[in-house]
Every structure is written in C-alpha cells, then in structure tokens.
Write a protein that holds these residues in place. Structure first.
Motif, PDB file in Angstrom:
ATOM      1  N   UNK A  51       0.832  -1.205   0.000  1.00 60.38           N
ATOM      2  CA  UNK A  51       0.000   0.000   0.000  1.00 60.38           C
ATOM      3  C   UNK A  51       0.869   1.259   0.000  1.00 60.38           C
ATOM      4  N   UNK A  52       0.363   2.301  -0.614  1.00 55.93           N
ATOM      5  CA  UNK A  52       1.124   3.552  -0.717  1.00 55.93           C
ATOM      6  C   UNK A  52       1.519   4.045   0.664  1.00 55.93           C
ATOM      7  N   UNK A  53       2.812   4.384   0.844  1.00 57.91           N
ATOM      8  CA  UNK A  53       3.302   4.916   2.110  1.00 57.91           C
ATOM      9  C   UNK A  53       3.455   3.870   3.206  1.00 57.91           C
ATOM     10  N   UNK A  54       3.390   2.585   2.836  1.00 60.92           N
ATOM     11  CA  UNK A  54       3.407   1.527   3.845  1.00 60.92           C
ATOM     12  C   UNK A  54       4.712   1.498   4.630  1.00 60.92           C
ATOM     13  N   UNK A  55       4.590   1.224   5.932  1.00 60.47           N
ATOM     14  CA  UNK A  55       5.726   0.956   6.803  1.00 60.47           C
ATOM     15  C   UNK A  55       5.304  -0.117   7.800  1.00 60.47           C
ATOM     16  N   UNK A  56       6.261  -0.853   8.311  1.00 61.51           N
ATOM     17  CA  UNK A  56       5.927  -1.883   9.291  1.00 61.51           C
ATOM     18  C   UNK A  56       5.384  -1.218  10.563  1.00 61.51           C
ATOM     19  N   UNK A  57       4.265  -1.725  11.090  1.00 64.32           N
ATOM     20  CA  UNK A  57       3.676  -1.142  12.293  1.00 64.32           C
ATOM     21  C   UNK A  57       2.933  -2.196  13.108  1.00 64.32           C
ATOM     22  N   UNK A  58       2.728  -1.870  14.364  1.00 66.49           N
ATOM     23  CA  UNK A  58       1.826  -2.666  15.202  1.00 66.49           C
ATOM     24  C   UNK A  58       1.105  -1.705  16.142  1.00 66.49           C
ATOM     25  N   UNK A  59      -0.196  -1.897  16.242  1.00 73.01           N
ATOM     26  CA  UNK A  59      -1.029  -0.983  17.006  1.00 73.01           C
ATOM     27  C   UNK A  59      -2.090  -1.737  17.805  1.00 73.01           C
ATOM     28  N   UNK A  60      -2.498  -1.130  18.908  1.00 75.86           N
ATOM     29  CA  UNK A  60      -3.641  -1.612  19.665  1.00 75.86           C
ATOM     30  C   UNK A  60      -4.760  -0.593  19.535  1.00 75.86           C
ATOM     31  N   UNK A  61      -5.955  -1.064  19.188  1.00 76.08           N
ATOM     32  CA  UNK A  61      -7.083  -0.150  19.006  1.00 76.08           C
ATOM     33  C   UNK A  61      -7.556   0.398  20.347  1.00 76.08           C
ATOM     34  N   UNK A  62      -8.019   1.617  20.316  1.00 76.57           N
ATOM     35  CA  UNK A  62      -8.661   2.184  21.502  1.00 76.57           C
ATOM     36  C   UNK A  62      -9.961   1.433  21.756  1.00 76.57           C
ATOM     37  N   UNK A  63     -10.364   1.379  23.026  1.00 74.22           N
ATOM     38  CA  UNK A  63     -11.628   0.741  23.371  1.00 74.22           C
ATOM     39  C   UNK A  63     -12.747   1.768  23.216  1.00 74.22           C
TER      40      UNK A  63
END
Length: 713
Positions: free
Chosen positions: A325-337
């Motif tokens: 995907x355009x502008x992709x970088x490796x990431x990891x996130x936790x969604x807000x509740x």
C-alpha cells in the motif's frame, strides 16, 4: 455380537472371542489373556490412527484410567498407543451399562437409585483424588457390575492440574454428551473442574430414577440452553432423591457439594430439601447473544465446524498483485476501546475478522462493532462499540457481544450492532439488532436497518451463519423471532424482499455466500442426528431458491472453485469432498486419498484445500482429485484460517506467532515470534489474516494488529 470377517483374531497377544460393541471412535472386543482372564479390548478405528492429536488424547485416556485405583472403575491391564491401531485392554465387567438397563427394565426403584448414587460418588471420589476430571459421566459409561457400579471410558478426561496452556484443551470444541454435561462445559470449557462431574452425577441419577434426563429435548441445541439456563425437569423423580439431585444440579460450580459432602449426606441421611425453584430463585434472563453463543458452541460439534473457515468465500481465490500500500511501513497498534460501558473486565478476545477497503483495515471483535486502522501506518482513527447505550441500563453492563465484519462493498463495510434496553411486559430486556453500512475511511453510517427488536430476535452475525454479504447487499435473518430471511439493499439498506425460514424445531438454517451468490443451508435433525442438509442457491431478485440439492448428513460450504461449490461433512472423519456445479447443480464427489480428521479445520485458499490442526499440522489437498499434495507442520499452534499468496501459505496464532509455509514443498521458510501471550487466554484459534499485495496484516492479542512485508520473512 458376532465377530466379522474383518475383525482381528488377536490384539496385543490377547485372543479375540466376541464383539461387545462399537462406536464413533472404535470397537470393543471381548478377549482372553494367556491365563484365561477375560478382558475388554478397545481398538481405535483406522481413520484416527494418523491423527496425532487423537493419539495424544488416547494416551491421556490410558494415563487417566491407570491413575484410578480400579475399585470403582475398569482397571487397565495393557495398552499400546503407538500401535498401527491404538488399543487398550481393561478388566472385563460382566453386565449391562446403565442406559441399556433402563431401556430394557425401566427406572430403578428408589433404594437401588440411592445405592447407585453412593457407588458413583465413591467412583468420582477416587477419580478426583488422583487429579482427574472425567467430563463425560453418562449412563453409557456406567456399568452395573454385581458388586456395584463401575465408571468407564476416560476418553475426554483431563488432569485438573492442566491449564489453558494444554493445547489439547484449546481446540474450542465442546466435549461431552449434551444431556449430561454441566453448564460450564458449554460456556467455559477451559475452566471445567471436578464440580462438572458432580453436575453430571445428578443428571445420571435423575435418569436412573425416572427413565429420562432432567434436560432432555428433541434438539441438542435446546438441550444446551436448558442445561445452562433452564430448570431441570424432575417431576418423575422419587421425592426422597430430589434433595440429592438438586444439590448436584446447581448451575454455579461453587454451589455444588463435593463428593465427600455428598457421601456424608447419603450416609447420615441428612440431605436438605431446597424445595422446588420459585420465580424469586429464577436466574435473571440471559441475553439472546448468550443463547446464540451456546448454540454455536454445540454446533461446533454438530454442524458449524467448518463455519469459521468460510468468512471470505471467493471464486478461485486469486492472489493479489505483489505490491505494498502507498506509504506503507511496518507497524503494530492496539485499538482504543470505544465502549461507553467501561467494564473492568474489558474485551478479552482478539479481533475475529478484519477486511481491507481502500486505504483502511477495518476490524471487529468482542464489544467492538468496528474500528479502523490505516493500511499504511496503522493510525487508529475511529471505533464504534457494539452497544452505544450500554451505560444507560444495568442490563447492558455485562458486555455487548462479539462484533464481526459481515462484508464490504464499494468503500463501505457491513457490520452489526446491538442496543439493549428495557423490555415490555414480563420481559426484563429487549435487544434491537441492526445492520449498518459504515464508510471505511471515516466510520460514518451510510445506512442502518433494524433486523430485530424484541427479546427473541436473532443476532445477525456472519460467524453464526445468520448473515452473508453479496453484491446486491446483505442477506440476513430477520424478524422479531428470527423466523425470516431478507435482503438489505447495498446502497440504501432497504428491505428488498423477505421470506420465511423453515421450522426451527425441525431444521437449522445457515446463510452463506460464495462467488457472489447467497446460499441457504437447511439441516434437518432428529434428536442429536442430522439426517440431511439441503443446499439452495437464492435468487437475488426474489430470495426464492433457484435450485436445491439435498445431501445426506451434515455438510457446510468450504468455498467455491472453478464454478463449483465445495462442501465437507462437519462431524466425523472427512473421506469425500462434495462438489456442486453452480450452473447446473449437478453433484459429484471426490474421494480424499487420505481421510482427514474431524479436528482438522478445512480452508480453501489459493485454489488448494488445506486442513490445519491445532498442533500446527497442515495437509494440502488437490480439490479436483482428492490427492494429498504434502503434509507438514507450521510450528504454529492454534492457528486461525490460513491465507495464501502465489508462493506461500501464512498462518498465525492468537499471540501473533507467524509462519510462512512453502506451497510447493510444505516446508517452513520463515517465522516471526508471538507478541502477546498473556492477552489471549480463552481464544480458541487465531483470527483470519488479511493480505494486501505483499503486506500481511495479523490480528493478535488484545485488539491489536501488526503488519509485515511477506518478502522479508
């Protein structure tokens, strides 16, 4: 029973004399040792011999049976779990099992039923003392010997010291016999302890004294609900046994007496009589979603074993072009509740599905109707709770259920919500279910349509076969009691048509989508047996079946390939693959070169049919010929449904452990370690993965996602 030509002359050096019986797992023979001692030799069916998980369970059965003294069980004499067909020899116990005796002679008189209760309590005392929980105490597993009852068959027992880390207890499968199972075996199978056997003891004694179980029902699904929520039917049980049985059948495990307490009460004759339940004692009404979760749990053993792999059924499942995907970088996130109601327990499960749309990855899970991550950098820009009004009423504070993505279309994502509120009349609550089309980028509601607004409405979840996305919109269960199905228009959400579902007392219905078409699967059942399943392709303009094919037994759709639906049976070993040509509805079958066990999860991806096991095992099968292409092990336990690129198959665990398996050789070419072991207790398997070009998105842990360029694995 007479011996057959195919029966062996001896097993393990023991001479076979007769057949004692047979069941789904094996055959039991009467045999003699060299000294003349009579033995019961249990020989496993050949189709289970290649199942590593089954062999592990068989070893555990042998170990559990050996730990018990034998005074109240059938002692193990010999066993070989590594034989070509595993077997176990126990001391032969003359006499009939309790179920057969009651069918032939009727209920036991009160005095004999009391003796049976004491004998079974003594047996459970010995079993529990060595740290074992039987988990399948039922009339067929109680032998009526001359010197008292004996408990047999430790096939699904578990050592009480084993916890959630025991992989064999985390497959998500409901284990036991529904009319004699405890409530926690349905609602929290990983937390089953000795108290579960006490509940089963009460049900068995009630059966022995009255000739029927306290939770009997023509439908196994209703049986499950009665066990968890309903009062036991004890009108034909003798008065003197009611106090004992009612104590055993307490819904809460902590409220049940221990075996020693039961024996003391039986010996001293001091059983208290709690009296019949009253309205004041009745449990608070449970929400419809709890009921559906129980149906799903039981259906996992009867019909829904394949359902978890049919979340994205595409024709030929072509791999996406290689790109990022355009502008992709490796990431990891936790969604807000996003939940308004901040339950201190909070959501405890990983996302159960994500879908890519435009520049967005939209995910859903417990308490979360939908939340959005940016494909490029993981920015969590919006989220919506399942029930936005949960804080307004105390009946909504226990949790709003498991959200799931139904599908996506033209930049919109279909989800469903649930609004709990006070009921009318005698109903303590009512639930308003709605399907919503959300803009994937902004989370704004394009349309919202109520599908049920009552105490008996059906949750329109795709996971439970109650909704399916197609190009024309969403086909969903509809109406106050969920007795209809309807099409909601993709652009407006308006009901374009609605039609009645078959009688739920005789049929169980599932809605599926494959290759852009909606299908209605209708399983006809009697007692706990599914006789046949009708598969109907629905006309998108009217909802009427264009054609219907009736197949024997229980089947579900795995996917569609080359213009044909692929279906497999959901219980028992898989020996054949059923194919339905969608243009002509001609049925053909392909025999699998190697039978696949019930415990294996089938997934059609990249044009190949894969069977995955909870221990990491994988088998690749050509769906055109049934030939097994290769067998391997990913090293990923409890993996969710795999996804394929052109070259590799990817699998992930609930903790986020990832493996890339070569689609040609079955060898593991790359792995990533898990990221969150602590947050996934209770998650039976990993969630489905999403592949966008070379960017793989992996749900894991608590509301979390990470992404990786698969070319770097």
């Amino acid at each position: 029973m007479a011996l057959r030509d195919s029966d062996p002359a001896e097993v393990g050096g023991y001479r076979i004399e007769d057949r004692l019986g047979s069941g789904g797992m094996g055959v039991v023979y009467l045999a003699r040792s060299a000294s003349g001692r009579r033995l019961a030799v249990k020989v496993v069916h050949a189709q289970y011999a290649d199942d590593d998980e089954f062999r592990a369970r068989f070893r555990r059965e042998v170990d559990a049976a050996r730990q018990v003294s034998g005074a109240f069980t059938a002692p193990v004499v010999d066993a070989d779990a590594d034989a070509p067909r595993p077997w176990m020899a126990t001391l032969y116990i003359p006499g009939a099992d309790l179920g057969t005796h009651i069918r032939l002679h009727g209920p036991l008189p009160p005095s004999r039923a009391r003796e049976l209760a004491a004998g079974l309590a003594e047996a459970l005392r010995d079993i529990h003392r060595v740290g074992v929980v039987h988990r399948d105490l039922k009339p067929a597993n109680v032998m009526l010997a001359d010197d008292g009852p004996r408990v047999i068959d430790f096939g699904i027992s578990r050592a009480t010291g084993l916890g959630a880390s025991d992989a064999l207890t985390q497959t998500g499968r409901v284990m036991g016999t529904p009319p004699f199972m405890s409530p926690e075996q349905f609602s929290a199978p990983h937390e089953v302890g000795p108290a579960a056997d006490i509940f089963s003891l009460g049900a068995v004694v009630a059966f022995a004294a009255s000739g029927k179980g306290p939770f009997d029902s023509p439908s196994p699904y209703e049986t499950a609900i009665r066990v968890v929520e309903g009062a036991p039917e004890l009108t034909d049980v003798p008065e003197e046994l009611l106090p004992f049985i009612r104590l055993c059948l307490e819904k809460e495990p902590k409220s049940r007496p221990s075996v020693d307490e039961l024996l003391r009460l039986l010996r001293d004759g001091t059983l208290p009589n709690p009296g019949p339940p009253t309205l004041l004692d009745a449990p608070r009404p449970r929400r419809r979603r709890t009921r559906l979760r129980l149906l799903t749990a039981l259906g996992a053993a009867l019909l829904a074993a394949v359902a978890t792999t049919t979340l994205a059924l595409t024709d030929d499942d072509a791999a996406a072009p290689e790109s990022l995907p355009a502008g992709w970088e490796a990431w990891h996130r936790q969604a807000k509740d996003p939940s308004v109601d901040k339950d201190p327990m909070g959501p405890t499960a990983l996302f159960n599905r994500c879908v890519a749309s435009g520049t967005s990855l939209v995910c859903a899970g417990d308490e979360i109707m939908a939340t959005r991550f940016a494909l490029a950098d993981g920015a969590n820009t919006w989220g919506r709770p399942m029930d936005p009004t949960a804080e307004d009423a105390d009946f909504g504070s226990s949790g709003s259920g498991a959200g799931t993505i139904i599908g996506s279309h033209d930049g919109r994502v279909y989800v469903y919500g649930a609004d709990d509120r006070p009921g009318r009349g005698e109903a303590a609550y009512a639930t308003r279910y709605s399907i919503q089309a959300l803009d994937a980028g902004t989370g704004e509601v394009a349309w919202q349509t109520v599908t049920a607004d009552s105490t008996d409405g059906t949750e329109p979840s795709s996971d439970q076969g109650a909704s399916a996305a197609v190009p024309a919109g969403v086909v969903t269960v509809y109406g106050k009691t969920g007795d209809q199905y309807a099409l909601l228009d993709a652009e407006t959400g308006e009901v374009r048509w609605k039609r009645p579902l078959p009688n739920p007392n005789q049929y169980m219905s599932l809605l599926r989508s494959a290759g852009g078409q909606a299908y209605l699967l209708t399983a006809k059942y009697t007692s706990d047996v599914i006789e046949n399943t009708s598969v109907s392709q629905l006309d998108p303009d009217t909802g009427k079946p264009r054609w219907t094919v009736r197949l024997k037994g229980d089947v579900d759709i795995v996917g569609r390939r080359a213009g044909r639906l692929l279906l497999l049976n959901t219980t028992g070993p898989r020996r054949t693959l059923t194919l339905i040509k969608t243009s002509t509805h001609i049925v053909t079958t392909v025999r699998l070169a190697r039978p696949q066990p019930e415990a294996a999860t089938p997934t059609l991806t990249g044009g190949t049919l894969y069977f995955t096991l909870s221990n990491g095992g994988i088998r690749a099968v050509d769906p055109d010929t049934g030939r097994q292409l290769w067998e391997g092990n990913s090293g990923v336990e409890l993996a969710g449904p795999p996804i394929a690129s052109r070259t590799h198959l990817y699998l992930a665990s609930p903790s986020g452990r990832l493996a890339a398996v070569n689609r040609t050789t079955g060898k593991v070419d790359g792995t990533l370690d898990g990221r969150d072991e602590a947050a996934v207790d209770g998650s039976p398997t990993g969630a489905p993965l999403t592949l966008v070009g070379d960017a793989l998105y992996v749900p894991y842990g608590l509301r979390s996602v990470y992404t990786v360029d698969v070319r770097t694995l």
